[in-house]
Design a protein around this motif. Structure first.
Motif, mmCIF file in Angstrom:
data_model
loop_
_atom_site.group_PDB
_atom_site.id
_atom_site.type_symbol
_atom_site.label_atom_id
_atom_site.label_comp_id
_atom_site.label_asym_id
_atom_site.label_seq_id
_atom_site.Cartn_x
_atom_site.Cartn_y
_atom_site.Cartn_z
ATOM 1 N N UNK A 41 0.816 -1.209 0.000
ATOM 2 C CA UNK A 41 0.000 0.000 0.000
ATOM 3 C C UNK A 41 0.852 1.262 0.000
ATOM 4 N N UNK A 42 0.404 2.265 -0.739
ATOM 5 C CA UNK A 42 0.860 3.639 -0.564
ATOM 6 C C UNK A 42 -0.206 4.357 0.263
ATOM 7 N N UNK A 43 0.213 5.035 1.305
ATOM 8 C CA UNK A 43 -0.717 5.787 2.150
ATOM 9 C C UNK A 43 -0.414 7.271 2.020
ATOM 10 N N UNK A 44 -1.464 8.050 1.869
ATOM 11 C CA UNK A 44 -1.305 9.499 1.824
ATOM 12 C C UNK A 44 -2.443 10.146 2.592
ATOM 13 N N UNK A 45 -2.461 11.463 2.644
ATOM 14 C CA UNK A 45 -3.390 12.147 3.537
ATOM 15 C C UNK A 45 -3.647 13.566 3.049
ATOM 16 N N UNK A 46 -4.411 14.316 3.819
ATOM 17 C CA UNK A 46 -4.846 15.646 3.386
ATOM 18 C C UNK A 46 -4.742 16.649 4.531
ATOM 19 N N UNK A 47 -3.997 17.742 4.291
ATOM 20 C CA UNK A 47 -4.025 18.905 5.181
ATOM 21 C C UNK A 47 -3.851 20.157 4.329
ATOM 22 N N UNK A 78 -6.427 10.498 6.120
ATOM 23 C CA UNK A 78 -7.837 10.516 5.768
ATOM 24 C C UNK A 78 -8.135 11.810 5.015
ATOM 25 N N UNK A 79 -9.269 11.788 4.294
ATOM 26 C CA UNK A 79 -9.766 13.048 3.755
ATOM 27 C C UNK A 79 -10.549 13.777 4.848
ATOM 28 N N UNK A 106 -10.515 4.876 0.568
ATOM 29 C CA UNK A 106 -10.710 6.218 1.119
ATOM 30 C C UNK A 106 -11.211 6.128 2.548
ATOM 31 N N UNK A 107 -10.507 6.794 3.450
ATOM 32 C CA UNK A 107 -10.953 6.942 4.832
ATOM 33 C C UNK A 107 -11.445 8.382 4.987
#
Length: 326
Positions: A41-47, A78-79, A106-107
């Motif tokens: 998995x590639x994990x990314x996020x949002x800020x 997470x978004x 999507x979380x």
């Protein structure tokens, strides 16, 4: 076989456009390398609006990763749900699901930074209601059928690849988040190891007559960096981990529970805490974790050092994890 994750948030304090562009391209090359070597998995996020350039557009990044890879999943964790237009988000996720053949996870959380809501002129006090609307809208939109939305009849196309819909989890550390997930029959992703909240979620599933499951972080969910000489790496690069840890700490109030929450104020304190770990390949294998989360570009880590960590993991750790499973 444990789940293996490469995490990217593309932070770089004081970046120039050129240096940040190079970091983004390196992350894509790392994702392709990880895919070729069997990382899960590639994990990314949002800020948003972060002075250190924290990634604000995880779905744009996910699309680029899908274009560079063949098998690896991308988890956006997470978004910040209430900051998104529900119909447009339904379209974006459907397109990514089609492009990737179902590799997007999507979380959806509600965030914890009022300044992000202010940036987009979204009312902080309405975040729970907006999250309910968002999740309900996504589930209706992905059917491809007409439905009522804000007083009008709408239909969203195209339908996604995944049946009955792309994998969507509700994230959070509150009973409200668990209740929301149970009511909609969506899986629940607690933001930390919170077994009492998992119990509450399961009770609400029974109450609502829905089905779901929990993706619970382990008791320990360290962020890993691999080095032949951890003492040297802590000395030279520990400041990058501390920058990220202090950024998180400045954002999260006392009530926020997170798997990566740190109280450290110095590199030595951070090292002792164990939230971030720099390990030799042998030490990494010996961790015996269910999830190995590699964070090669943490806190503006130099790209070349990030590559050293990723290659050591893929060459000297991953094959041994597979052998242990066999």
């Amino acid at each position: 076989m444990p789940v293996t994750v490469v995490r990217f948030n593309l932070v770089e304090p004081g970046a120039t456009p050129a240096s940040l562009s190079a970091r983004y391209r390196a992350a894509l090359e790392m994702a392709a390398y990880a895919d070729d070597h069997g990382i899960t998995t590639v994990q990314t996020e949002e800020h948003h609006g972060a002075a250190n350039n924290w990634l604000p557009s995880p779905f744009a990044f996910a699309g680029a990763v899908f274009g560079a890879t063949r098998k690896i999943a991308v988890t956006v964790s997470a978004i910040i749900g209430p900051l998104h237009d529900p119909l447009r988000l339904a379209e974006d996720i459907a397109v990514l699901d089609l492009l990737s053949g179902g590799r997007l996870v999507t979380v959806a959380g509600i965030g914890y930074r009022p300044e992000e809501y202010a940036l987009f002129d979204v009312e902080w006090k309405r975040r729970g209601r907006l999250q309910d609307e968002l999740l309900e809208t996504l589930l209706k939109a992905w059917t491809g059928e007409e439905f009522e939305y804000r007083g009008r009849t709408v239909r969203v196309t195209p339908r996604p690849f995944t049946e009955p819909h792309p994998l969507l989890l509700v994230g959070g550390s509150s009973q409200a988040a668990a209740r929301r997930a149970a009511r909609l029959g969506l899986p629940f992703f607690p933001s930390a190891h919170l077994p009492e909240l998992e119990t509450y979620y399961k009770e609400r599933l029974v109450e609502y007559g829905t089905e779901g499951w929990t993706m619970m972080p382990a008791t320990e969910q360290p962020l890993l960096h691999i080095a032949e000489d951890p003492n040297r790496a802590w000395s030279e690069y520990g400041g990058h981990f501390l920058h990220e840890a202090r950024t998180y700490a400045s954002w999260q109030s006392g009530g926020i529970r997170s798997a990566v929450k740190s109280a450290a104020t110095t590199v030595d304190e951070l090292r002792a805490e164990g939230v971030y770990r720099i390990l030799t390949p042998d030490e990494c294998v010996a961790q015996g974790l269910d999830n190995y989360v590699l964070h090669p570009l943490s806190g503006g880590m130099p790209v070349e050092e990030g590559w050293r960590s990723l290659r050591l993991f893929c060459d000297n750790v991953l094959p041994r994890l597979k052998d242990l499973e066999g």
